[in-house]
Design a protein around this motif. Sequence first.
Motif, PDB file in Angstrom:
ATOM      1  N   GLU A  32       4.584  -7.483  -4.968  1.00 32.96           N
ATOM      2  CA  GLU A  32       3.827  -8.698  -4.647  1.00 32.96           C
ATOM      3  C   GLU A  32       2.323  -8.478  -4.708  1.00 32.96           C
ATOM      4  N   ALA A  33       1.880  -7.217  -4.665  1.00 33.06           N
ATOM      5  CA  ALA A  33       0.451  -6.919  -4.564  1.00 33.06           C
ATOM      6  C   ALA A  33      -0.333  -7.420  -5.767  1.00 33.06           C
ATOM      7  N   GLY A  34       0.248  -7.382  -6.943  1.00 35.32           N
ATOM      8  CA  GLY A  34      -0.476  -7.780  -8.149  1.00 35.32           C
ATOM      9  C   GLY A  34      -0.712  -9.272  -8.268  1.00 35.32           C
ATOM     10  N   GLY A  35       0.002 -10.081  -7.502  1.00 28.75           N
ATOM     11  CA  GLY A  35      -0.173 -11.530  -7.539  1.00 28.75           C
ATOM     12  C   GLY A  35       0.568 -12.231  -8.659  1.00 28.75           C
ATOM     13  N   ASP A  36       1.285 -11.471  -9.485  1.00 29.81           N
ATOM     14  CA  ASP A  36       2.030 -12.105 -10.580  1.00 29.81           C
ATOM     15  C   ASP A  36       3.430 -12.527 -10.152  1.00 29.81           C
ATOM     16  N   PHE A  37       3.897 -12.007  -9.031  1.00 29.97           N
ATOM     17  CA  PHE A  37       5.225 -12.351  -8.528  1.00 29.97           C
ATOM     18  C   PHE A  37       5.115 -12.818  -7.082  1.00 29.97           C
ATOM     19  N   ARG A  38       5.801 -13.905  -6.800  1.00 28.73           N
ATOM     20  CA  ARG A  38       5.835 -14.447  -5.436  1.00 28.73           C
ATOM     21  C   ARG A  38       7.243 -14.271  -4.891  1.00 28.73           C
ATOM     22  N   LEU A  39       7.392 -13.454  -3.844  1.00 27.21           N
ATOM     23  CA  LEU A  39       8.705 -13.082  -3.330  1.00 27.21           C
ATOM     24  C   LEU A  39       9.178 -14.073  -2.269  1.00 27.21           C
ATOM     25  N   VAL A  40      10.444 -14.464  -2.391  1.00 26.46           N
ATOM     26  CA  VAL A  40      11.070 -15.381  -1.435  1.00 26.46           C
ATOM     27  C   VAL A  40      12.363 -14.730  -0.939  1.00 26.46           C
ATOM     28  N   PRO A  41      12.460 -14.393   0.344  1.00 26.01           N
ATOM     29  CA  PRO A  41      13.668 -13.723   0.851  1.00 26.01           C
ATOM     30  C   PRO A  41      14.854 -14.672   0.966  1.00 26.01           C
ATOM     31  N   PHE A  42      16.050 -14.133   0.736  1.00 27.15           N
ATOM     32  CA  PHE A  42      17.294 -14.882   0.889  1.00 27.15           C
ATOM     33  C   PHE A  42      18.267 -14.053   1.716  1.00 27.15           C
ATOM     34  N   ALA A  43      19.079 -14.751   2.499  1.00 30.82           N
ATOM     35  CA  ALA A  43      19.986 -14.064   3.414  1.00 30.82           C
ATOM     36  C   ALA A  43      21.207 -13.497   2.706  1.00 30.82           C
ATOM     37  N   THR A  44      21.709 -14.202   1.684  1.00 28.55           N
ATOM     38  CA  THR A  44      22.941 -13.770   1.016  1.00 28.55           C
ATOM     39  C   THR A  44      22.803 -13.892  -0.506  1.00 28.55           C
ATOM     40  N   ARG A  45      23.713 -13.240  -1.214  1.00 28.36           N
ATOM     41  CA  ARG A  45      23.735 -13.364  -2.666  1.00 28.36           C
ATOM     42  C   ARG A  45      24.103 -14.783  -3.085  1.00 28.36           C
ATOM     43  N   GLN A  46      24.937 -15.453  -2.290  1.00 26.90           N
ATOM     44  CA  GLN A  46      25.316 -16.831  -2.600  1.00 26.90           C
ATOM     45  C   GLN A  46      24.108 -17.759  -2.552  1.00 26.90           C
ATOM     46  N   ASP A  47      23.210 -17.504  -1.601  1.00 23.90           N
ATOM     47  CA  ASP A  47      21.984 -18.316  -1.521  1.00 23.90           C
ATOM     48  C   ASP A  47      21.129 -18.122  -2.767  1.00 23.90           C
ATOM     49  N   ILE A  48      21.073 -16.907  -3.272  1.00 21.58           N
ATOM     50  CA  ILE A  48      20.311 -16.636  -4.495  1.00 21.58           C
ATOM     51  C   ILE A  48      20.928 -17.355  -5.681  1.00 21.58           C
ATOM     52  N   THR A  49      22.250 -17.319  -5.763  1.00 17.71           N
ATOM     53  CA  THR A  49      22.946 -17.999  -6.860  1.00 17.71           C
ATOM     54  C   THR A  49      22.659 -19.498  -6.848  1.00 17.71           C
ATOM     55  N   ARG A  50      22.698 -20.114  -5.666  1.00 20.36           N
ATOM     56  CA  ARG A  50      22.406 -21.547  -5.555  1.00 20.36           C
ATOM     57  C   ARG A  50      20.956 -21.835  -5.934  1.00 20.36           C
ATOM     58  N   ALA A  51      20.040 -20.956  -5.532  1.00 22.27           N
ATOM     59  CA  ALA A  51      18.626 -21.157  -5.871  1.00 22.27           C
ATOM     60  C   ALA A  51      18.407 -21.073  -7.380  1.00 22.27           C
ATOM     61  N   PHE A  52      19.114 -20.161  -8.045  1.00 19.89           N
ATOM     62  CA  PHE A  52      19.040 -20.076  -9.498  1.00 19.89           C
ATOM     63  C   PHE A  52      19.517 -21.376 -10.132  1.00 19.89           C
ATOM     64  N   ARG A  53      20.641 -21.872  -9.668  1.00 17.97           N
ATOM     65  CA  ARG A  53      21.253 -23.057 -10.265  1.00 17.97           C
ATOM     66  C   ARG A  53      20.371 -24.287 -10.103  1.00 17.97           C
ATOM     67  N   ARG A  54      19.650 -24.353  -8.998  1.00 20.49           N
ATOM     68  CA  ARG A  54      18.763 -25.499  -8.746  1.00 20.49           C
ATOM     69  C   ARG A  54      17.380 -25.315  -9.362  1.00 20.49           C
ATOM     70  N   GLY A  55      17.143 -24.160  -9.970  1.00 20.57           N
ATOM     71  CA  GLY A  55      15.858 -23.910 -10.599  1.00 20.57           C
ATOM     72  C   GLY A  55      14.749 -23.577  -9.619  1.00 20.57           C
ATOM     73  N   GLU A  56      15.100 -23.146  -8.409  1.00 21.75           N
ATOM     74  CA  GLU A  56      14.092 -22.853  -7.388  1.00 21.75           C
ATOM     75  C   GLU A  56      13.449 -21.486  -7.604  1.00 21.75           C
ATOM     76  N   ILE A  57      14.143 -20.551  -8.227  1.00 17.52           N
ATOM     77  CA  ILE A  57      13.608 -19.220  -8.504  1.00 17.52           C
ATOM     78  C   ILE A  57      13.855 -18.878  -9.968  1.00 17.52           C
ATOM     79  N   SER A  58      13.052 -17.956 -10.484  1.00 20.85           N
ATOM     80  CA  SER A  58      13.183 -17.539 -11.884  1.00 20.85           C
ATOM     81  C   SER A  58      13.765 -16.148 -12.016  1.00 20.85           C
ATOM     82  N   ALA A  59      13.714 -15.359 -10.935  1.00 20.17           N
ATOM     83  CA  ALA A  59      14.242 -13.996 -10.960  1.00 20.17           C
ATOM     84  C   ALA A  59      14.667 -13.629  -9.545  1.00 20.17           C
TER      85      ALA A  59
END
Length: 375
Positions: A70-97
Amino acid sequence: MSWRRLLTLMRRESQATLRDPFTLSILVLVPLAALLIFGFVLSTEVHDLVVGVRDDSQTTASRRLLSDIEAGGDFRLVPFATRQDITRAFRRGEISAALIIPSGFDRRLREAPGGAAGEVQVLYDGGETILAGNADAFLRSIVNTSVAQIAARTAGGAPPPPPGIEVRIDALYNPKLDGTPYMVAGTFGFVLTFLTTLITAVSVITERLGGTFEQLQVTPATSLEIFLGKVLPLGGVFAFDVVLMVIAAGLILGVWPHGSVLFFVLVSSFYVLTSLALGVFISATSSTAAEAVQKTVLTSIPLIQLSGFAFPIRNMPIGVQWLTEIFPATHYIRVSRAIYLRGAGVLDVLPELLMLGIFGALLMRVALRSIEARA
Protein backbone atom coordinates in the motif's frame (compact mmCIF):
# COMPACT_ATOMS: atom_id res chain seq x y z
CA MET A 1 -53.29 7.90 -25.81
CA SER A 2 -54.57 6.29 -29.01
CA TRP A 3 -52.84 3.01 -29.88
CA ARG A 4 -54.13 3.28 -33.43
CA ARG A 5 -52.45 6.65 -33.97
CA LEU A 6 -49.29 5.36 -32.32
CA LEU A 7 -49.14 2.34 -34.64
CA THR A 8 -49.68 4.61 -37.64
CA LEU A 9 -46.82 6.86 -36.55
CA MET A 10 -44.55 3.88 -35.95
CA ARG A 11 -45.40 2.46 -39.39
CA ARG A 12 -44.65 5.81 -40.96
CA GLU A 13 -41.25 6.02 -39.25
CA SER A 14 -40.33 2.45 -40.17
CA GLN A 15 -41.17 3.04 -43.84
CA ALA A 16 -39.14 6.28 -43.89
CA THR A 17 -36.12 4.49 -42.43
CA LEU A 18 -36.33 1.55 -44.83
CA ARG A 19 -36.66 3.88 -47.84
CA ASP A 20 -33.35 5.63 -47.02
CA PRO A 21 -30.45 3.32 -48.06
CA PHE A 22 -27.81 5.57 -46.47
CA THR A 23 -29.47 5.66 -43.06
CA LEU A 24 -30.18 1.95 -43.20
CA SER A 25 -26.56 1.14 -44.07
CA ILE A 26 -25.33 3.37 -41.24
CA LEU A 27 -27.64 1.64 -38.78
CA VAL A 28 -26.31 -1.81 -39.70
CA LEU A 29 -22.71 -1.39 -40.89
CA VAL A 30 -21.35 1.12 -38.37
CA PRO A 31 -22.08 -1.06 -35.30
CA LEU A 32 -20.36 -4.05 -36.93
CA ALA A 33 -17.37 -1.97 -38.05
CA ALA A 34 -17.00 -0.41 -34.59
CA LEU A 35 -17.19 -3.83 -32.96
CA LEU A 36 -14.40 -5.27 -35.12
CA ILE A 37 -12.18 -2.19 -34.91
CA PHE A 38 -12.43 -1.44 -31.19
CA GLY A 39 -12.30 -5.13 -30.30
CA PHE A 40 -8.52 -5.01 -30.64
CA VAL A 41 -7.75 -1.66 -28.96
CA LEU A 42 -6.17 -1.62 -25.48
CA SER A 43 -4.83 1.28 -23.42
CA THR A 44 -4.39 1.81 -19.66
CA GLU A 45 -1.99 1.87 -16.71
CA VAL A 46 -2.12 0.83 -13.06
CA HIS A 47 -3.27 3.49 -10.60
CA ASP A 48 -5.23 3.29 -7.34
CA LEU A 49 -6.21 -0.33 -8.00
CA VAL A 50 -8.59 -1.70 -5.37
CA VAL A 51 -7.19 -4.95 -3.92
CA GLY A 52 -9.21 -7.17 -1.60
CA VAL A 53 -7.18 -8.75 1.20
CA ARG A 54 -7.73 -11.93 3.19
CA ASP A 55 -4.98 -12.15 5.82
CA ASP A 56 -5.21 -15.55 7.50
CA SER A 57 -1.80 -15.05 9.12
CA GLN A 58 -2.51 -11.85 11.10
CA THR A 59 1.16 -11.56 12.08
CA THR A 60 3.78 -8.84 12.00
CA ALA A 61 5.22 -10.31 8.79
CA SER A 62 1.88 -10.32 6.97
CA ARG A 63 1.05 -6.79 8.11
CA ARG A 64 4.46 -5.62 6.90
CA LEU A 65 3.79 -7.18 3.50
CA LEU A 66 0.44 -5.36 3.22
CA SER A 67 2.03 -2.10 4.36
CA ASP A 68 4.70 -2.39 1.66
CA ILE A 69 2.07 -3.00 -1.02
CA GLU A 70 0.00 0.00 0.00
CA ALA A 71 2.97 2.33 0.54
CA GLY A 72 3.45 3.14 -3.14
CA GLY A 73 -0.10 4.47 -3.52
CA ASP A 74 -0.83 2.39 -6.61
CA PHE A 75 -2.88 -0.18 -4.69
CA ARG A 76 -5.70 0.46 -2.25
CA LEU A 77 -6.21 -2.47 0.13
CA VAL A 78 -9.67 -3.47 1.37
CA PRO A 79 -9.86 -6.25 4.00
CA PHE A 80 -12.42 -9.05 3.73
CA ALA A 81 -13.44 -11.56 6.38
CA THR A 82 -13.88 -14.61 4.13
CA ARG A 83 -13.00 -15.89 0.67
CA GLN A 84 -16.72 -15.89 -0.16
CA ASP A 85 -16.86 -12.15 0.51
CA ILE A 86 -13.98 -11.64 -1.93
CA THR A 87 -15.74 -13.72 -4.57
CA ARG A 88 -18.92 -11.64 -4.22
CA ALA A 89 -16.90 -8.41 -4.42
CA PHE A 90 -15.28 -9.62 -7.65
CA ARG A 91 -18.65 -10.48 -9.16
CA ARG A 92 -20.08 -7.06 -8.31
CA GLY A 93 -17.02 -5.28 -9.69
CA GLU A 94 -16.10 -3.77 -6.31
CA ILE A 95 -12.46 -4.94 -6.45
CA SER A 96 -10.01 -5.62 -9.29
CA ALA A 97 -7.58 -7.93 -7.48
CA ALA A 98 -7.24 -9.87 -4.25
CA LEU A 99 -4.32 -11.01 -2.11
CA ILE A 100 -4.61 -14.17 0.01
CA ILE A 101 -1.99 -14.64 2.77
CA PRO A 102 -2.11 -18.14 4.34
CA SER A 103 -2.09 -18.83 8.06
CA GLY A 104 1.40 -20.38 7.94
CA PHE A 105 3.05 -17.39 6.28
CA ASP A 106 5.04 -16.14 9.30
CA ARG A 107 6.01 -19.63 10.46
CA ARG A 108 7.29 -20.64 7.06
CA LEU A 109 9.41 -17.50 6.87
CA ARG A 110 11.06 -18.33 10.19
CA GLU A 111 11.67 -21.95 9.27
CA ALA A 112 12.91 -21.34 5.75
CA PRO A 113 13.72 -17.73 4.98
CA GLY A 114 13.12 -16.90 1.38
CA GLY A 115 11.06 -19.95 0.63
CA ALA A 116 7.65 -19.14 2.01
CA ALA A 117 6.25 -16.69 -0.49
CA GLY A 118 5.00 -19.43 -2.75
CA GLU A 119 2.11 -19.52 -0.32
CA VAL A 120 0.94 -16.02 -1.30
CA GLN A 121 -1.94 -16.08 -3.80
CA VAL A 122 -2.93 -13.14 -6.01
CA LEU A 123 -6.30 -13.15 -7.79
CA TYR A 124 -7.21 -10.80 -10.64
CA ASP A 125 -10.53 -9.90 -12.20
CA GLY A 126 -9.90 -11.04 -15.77
CA GLY A 127 -12.92 -8.98 -16.74
CA GLU A 128 -10.76 -5.88 -16.25
CA THR A 129 -8.27 -7.31 -18.68
CA ILE A 130 -5.92 -4.41 -19.20
CA LEU A 131 -5.63 -3.50 -15.54
CA ALA A 132 -5.01 -7.13 -14.59
CA GLY A 133 -2.31 -7.57 -17.23
CA ASN A 134 -0.45 -4.39 -16.28
CA ALA A 135 -0.81 -4.90 -12.53
CA ASP A 136 0.46 -8.50 -12.61
CA ALA A 137 4.20 -7.85 -12.90
CA PHE A 138 3.96 -4.68 -10.77
CA LEU A 139 2.26 -6.37 -7.81
CA ARG A 140 4.40 -9.50 -8.16
CA SER A 141 7.56 -7.37 -7.93
CA ILE A 142 6.34 -5.56 -4.82
CA VAL A 143 5.43 -8.84 -3.08
CA ASN A 144 8.75 -10.44 -3.98
CA THR A 145 10.79 -7.47 -2.73
CA SER A 146 8.79 -7.16 0.48
CA VAL A 147 9.01 -10.86 1.34
CA ALA A 148 12.75 -10.84 0.68
CA GLN A 149 13.17 -7.93 3.12
CA ILE A 150 10.97 -9.62 5.71
CA ALA A 151 13.00 -12.82 5.31
CA ALA A 152 16.24 -10.88 5.85
CA ARG A 153 14.91 -9.40 9.11
CA THR A 154 13.71 -12.84 10.19
CA ALA A 155 17.23 -14.18 9.64
CA GLY A 156 18.55 -11.61 12.12
CA GLY A 157 20.21 -9.42 9.55
CA ALA A 158 22.34 -12.18 8.04
CA PRO A 159 22.08 -12.43 4.26
CA PRO A 160 19.41 -15.05 3.61
CA PRO A 161 19.58 -17.42 0.66
CA PRO A 162 18.15 -15.98 -2.57
CA PRO A 163 14.38 -15.86 -2.00
CA GLY A 164 12.94 -18.41 -4.37
CA ILE A 165 9.65 -16.52 -4.37
CA GLU A 166 6.90 -17.61 -6.65
CA VAL A 167 3.68 -15.69 -6.21
CA ARG A 168 0.72 -17.79 -7.27
CA ILE A 169 -1.37 -15.87 -9.82
CA ASP A 170 -4.95 -16.69 -10.83
CA ALA A 171 -7.19 -14.63 -13.12
CA LEU A 172 -10.92 -15.02 -12.60
CA TYR A 173 -13.50 -14.89 -15.43
CA ASN A 174 -10.85 -14.38 -18.14
CA PRO A 175 -7.87 -16.64 -17.29
CA LYS A 176 -5.93 -15.78 -20.48
CA LEU A 177 -6.36 -12.01 -19.89
CA ASP A 178 -7.59 -11.68 -23.45
CA GLY A 179 -8.28 -8.01 -24.19
CA THR A 180 -10.85 -8.70 -26.89
CA PRO A 181 -13.81 -9.54 -24.57
CA TYR A 182 -13.11 -6.40 -22.55
CA MET A 183 -13.30 -4.15 -25.59
CA VAL A 184 -16.20 -6.02 -27.19
CA ALA A 185 -18.38 -5.48 -24.11
CA GLY A 186 -17.42 -1.80 -24.04
CA THR A 187 -18.11 -1.30 -27.75
CA PHE A 188 -21.82 -1.79 -27.15
CA GLY A 189 -21.72 1.35 -24.99
CA PHE A 190 -19.88 3.30 -27.69
CA VAL A 191 -22.31 2.35 -30.44
CA LEU A 192 -25.49 2.76 -28.43
CA THR A 193 -24.38 6.14 -27.06
CA PHE A 194 -23.02 7.90 -30.11
CA LEU A 195 -24.85 6.41 -33.07
CA THR A 196 -28.34 6.37 -31.55
CA THR A 197 -28.07 9.99 -30.43
CA LEU A 198 -26.70 11.12 -33.80
CA ILE A 199 -29.28 9.30 -35.93
CA THR A 200 -32.21 10.55 -33.84
CA ALA A 201 -31.00 14.14 -33.68
CA VAL A 202 -30.43 14.36 -37.44
CA SER A 203 -33.69 12.55 -38.25
CA VAL A 204 -35.87 14.83 -36.14
CA ILE A 205 -34.18 18.06 -37.18
CA THR A 206 -34.50 17.05 -40.85
CA GLU A 207 -38.22 16.52 -40.42
CA ARG A 208 -38.54 19.86 -38.64
CA LEU A 209 -36.74 21.69 -41.43
CA GLY A 210 -38.96 19.94 -43.98
CA GLY A 211 -42.10 20.91 -42.10
CA THR A 212 -43.31 17.34 -41.54
CA PHE A 213 -42.65 17.40 -37.80
CA GLU A 214 -44.77 20.52 -37.37
CA GLN A 215 -47.52 18.85 -39.38
CA LEU A 216 -47.52 16.00 -36.87
CA GLN A 217 -47.87 18.47 -34.02
CA VAL A 218 -51.07 19.97 -35.43
CA THR A 219 -52.69 16.52 -35.75
CA PRO A 220 -54.70 14.98 -32.87
CA ALA A 221 -51.56 13.02 -31.90
CA THR A 222 -50.26 13.95 -28.44
CA SER A 223 -46.64 14.81 -27.70
CA LEU A 224 -46.22 11.42 -26.02
CA GLU A 225 -47.51 9.63 -29.12
CA ILE A 226 -45.20 11.64 -31.37
CA PHE A 227 -42.24 10.89 -29.08
CA LEU A 228 -42.96 7.17 -28.88
CA GLY A 229 -43.74 7.00 -32.60
CA LYS A 230 -40.28 8.40 -33.26
CA VAL A 231 -38.14 6.46 -30.78
CA LEU A 232 -39.79 3.02 -30.70
CA PRO A 233 -39.14 2.10 -34.38
CA LEU A 234 -35.54 3.31 -34.12
CA GLY A 235 -35.28 1.50 -30.81
CA GLY A 236 -36.40 -1.69 -32.52
CA VAL A 237 -33.70 -1.27 -35.19
CA PHE A 238 -30.97 -0.74 -32.60
CA ALA A 239 -32.24 -3.65 -30.49
CA PHE A 240 -31.82 -5.76 -33.62
CA ASP A 241 -28.31 -4.26 -33.95
CA VAL A 242 -27.52 -5.44 -30.42
CA VAL A 243 -28.54 -9.00 -31.29
CA LEU A 244 -26.56 -8.78 -34.53
CA MET A 245 -23.48 -7.52 -32.68
CA VAL A 246 -23.75 -10.31 -30.09
CA ILE A 247 -23.86 -12.92 -32.86
CA ALA A 248 -21.03 -11.25 -34.82
CA ALA A 249 -18.83 -11.02 -31.72
CA GLY A 250 -19.45 -14.69 -31.00
CA LEU A 251 -18.91 -16.03 -34.51
CA ILE A 252 -16.09 -13.72 -35.66
CA LEU A 253 -14.24 -12.86 -32.43
CA GLY A 254 -15.23 -15.90 -30.39
CA VAL A 255 -16.67 -13.75 -27.60
CA TRP A 256 -20.04 -14.75 -26.15
CA PRO A 257 -21.71 -13.37 -23.00
CA HIS A 258 -21.02 -15.38 -19.86
CA GLY A 259 -24.34 -14.19 -18.48
CA SER A 260 -27.87 -14.23 -19.86
CA VAL A 261 -28.12 -13.03 -23.46
CA LEU A 262 -31.79 -12.14 -22.92
CA PHE A 263 -30.94 -10.04 -19.87
CA PHE A 264 -28.19 -8.28 -21.83
CA VAL A 265 -30.50 -7.51 -24.76
CA LEU A 266 -33.23 -6.18 -22.44
CA VAL A 267 -30.83 -3.86 -20.61
CA SER A 268 -29.34 -2.70 -23.92
CA SER A 269 -32.78 -2.04 -25.38
CA PHE A 270 -33.70 0.18 -22.44
CA TYR A 271 -30.40 2.04 -22.78
CA VAL A 272 -31.17 2.54 -26.48
CA LEU A 273 -34.38 4.37 -25.53
CA THR A 274 -32.39 6.53 -23.11
CA SER A 275 -29.92 7.53 -25.85
CA LEU A 276 -32.73 8.13 -28.33
CA ALA A 277 -34.38 10.45 -25.83
CA LEU A 278 -31.14 12.41 -25.62
CA GLY A 279 -31.15 12.66 -29.43
CA VAL A 280 -34.71 14.00 -29.44
CA PHE A 281 -33.76 16.63 -26.87
CA ILE A 282 -30.70 17.72 -28.88
CA SER A 283 -32.75 18.03 -32.06
CA ALA A 284 -35.48 20.00 -30.30
CA THR A 285 -32.93 22.54 -29.12
CA SER A 286 -31.13 22.85 -32.48
CA SER A 287 -31.98 25.08 -35.43
CA THR A 288 -30.10 23.20 -38.17
CA ALA A 289 -28.85 19.70 -38.88
CA ALA A 290 -25.24 20.90 -38.58
CA GLU A 291 -25.96 22.28 -35.13
CA ALA A 292 -27.56 18.99 -34.09
CA VAL A 293 -24.52 17.04 -35.29
CA GLN A 294 -22.15 19.38 -33.47
CA LYS A 295 -24.11 19.11 -30.23
CA THR A 296 -24.22 15.34 -30.60
CA VAL A 297 -20.45 15.11 -31.05
CA LEU A 298 -19.74 17.54 -28.20
CA THR A 299 -22.11 15.60 -25.94
CA SER A 300 -21.44 11.99 -26.91
CA ILE A 301 -17.67 11.91 -27.32
CA PRO A 302 -16.90 13.08 -23.75
CA LEU A 303 -19.57 10.70 -22.44
CA ILE A 304 -17.87 7.82 -24.24
CA GLN A 305 -14.29 8.76 -23.32
CA LEU A 306 -15.12 9.28 -19.63
CA SER A 307 -17.46 6.32 -19.27
CA GLY A 308 -14.77 3.65 -19.02
CA PHE A 309 -15.07 2.47 -22.61
CA ALA A 310 -11.32 2.47 -23.31
CA PHE A 311 -9.76 4.10 -20.26
CA PRO A 312 -10.53 2.67 -16.79
CA ILE A 313 -12.38 5.13 -14.58
CA ARG A 314 -10.23 3.95 -11.65
CA ASN A 315 -7.24 5.69 -13.27
CA MET A 316 -8.97 9.08 -13.56
CA PRO A 317 -8.71 11.90 -11.00
CA ILE A 318 -11.17 11.63 -8.13
CA GLY A 319 -13.19 14.63 -9.29
CA VAL A 320 -13.57 13.15 -12.75
CA GLN A 321 -14.55 9.80 -11.25
CA TRP A 322 -17.40 11.52 -9.43
CA LEU A 323 -18.39 13.30 -12.62
CA THR A 324 -18.61 10.04 -14.57
CA GLU A 325 -21.31 8.80 -12.22
CA ILE A 326 -23.83 11.19 -13.81
CA PHE A 327 -23.27 9.68 -17.27
CA PRO A 328 -25.74 6.94 -18.26
CA ALA A 329 -23.03 5.41 -20.47
CA THR A 330 -20.86 4.77 -17.40
CA HIS A 331 -23.49 2.57 -15.78
CA TYR A 332 -24.43 0.81 -19.01
CA ILE A 333 -20.82 -0.14 -19.80
CA ARG A 334 -20.39 -1.48 -16.26
CA VAL A 335 -23.49 -3.63 -16.71
CA SER A 336 -22.38 -4.73 -20.17
CA ARG A 337 -18.97 -5.89 -18.96
CA ALA A 338 -20.42 -7.47 -15.84
CA ILE A 339 -22.81 -9.59 -17.91
CA TYR A 340 -20.34 -10.34 -20.71
CA LEU A 341 -17.26 -11.11 -18.62
CA ARG A 342 -18.42 -12.07 -15.13
CA GLY A 343 -21.78 -13.62 -15.89
CA ALA A 344 -23.50 -11.19 -13.52
CA GLY A 345 -27.22 -11.39 -12.85
CA VAL A 346 -29.81 -8.79 -11.88
CA LEU A 347 -28.85 -8.65 -8.19
CA ASP A 348 -25.15 -8.26 -8.98
CA VAL A 349 -25.73 -5.11 -11.05
CA LEU A 350 -28.85 -3.81 -9.32
CA PRO A 351 -27.29 -0.44 -8.28
CA GLU A 352 -26.24 0.23 -11.89
CA LEU A 353 -29.69 -0.76 -13.18
CA LEU A 354 -31.35 1.64 -10.74
CA MET A 355 -29.12 4.48 -11.93
CA LEU A 356 -29.89 3.62 -15.57
CA GLY A 357 -33.60 3.66 -14.76
CA ILE A 358 -33.36 7.09 -13.10
CA PHE A 359 -31.36 8.61 -15.96
CA GLY A 360 -33.63 7.03 -18.55
CA ALA A 361 -36.77 8.40 -16.94
CA LEU A 362 -35.25 11.88 -16.61
CA LEU A 363 -34.02 12.03 -20.21
CA MET A 364 -37.34 10.77 -21.58
CA ARG A 365 -39.19 13.37 -19.53
CA VAL A 366 -36.87 16.15 -20.75
CA ALA A 367 -37.26 14.99 -24.38
CA LEU A 368 -41.05 14.95 -24.04
CA ARG A 369 -41.07 18.44 -22.56
CA SER A 370 -38.87 19.68 -25.41
CA ILE A 371 -41.41 18.38 -27.95
CA GLU A 372 -44.26 20.01 -26.04
CA ALA A 373 -42.34 23.30 -25.98
CA ARG A 374 -42.08 23.20 -29.77
CA ALA A 375 -45.79 22.55 -30.22
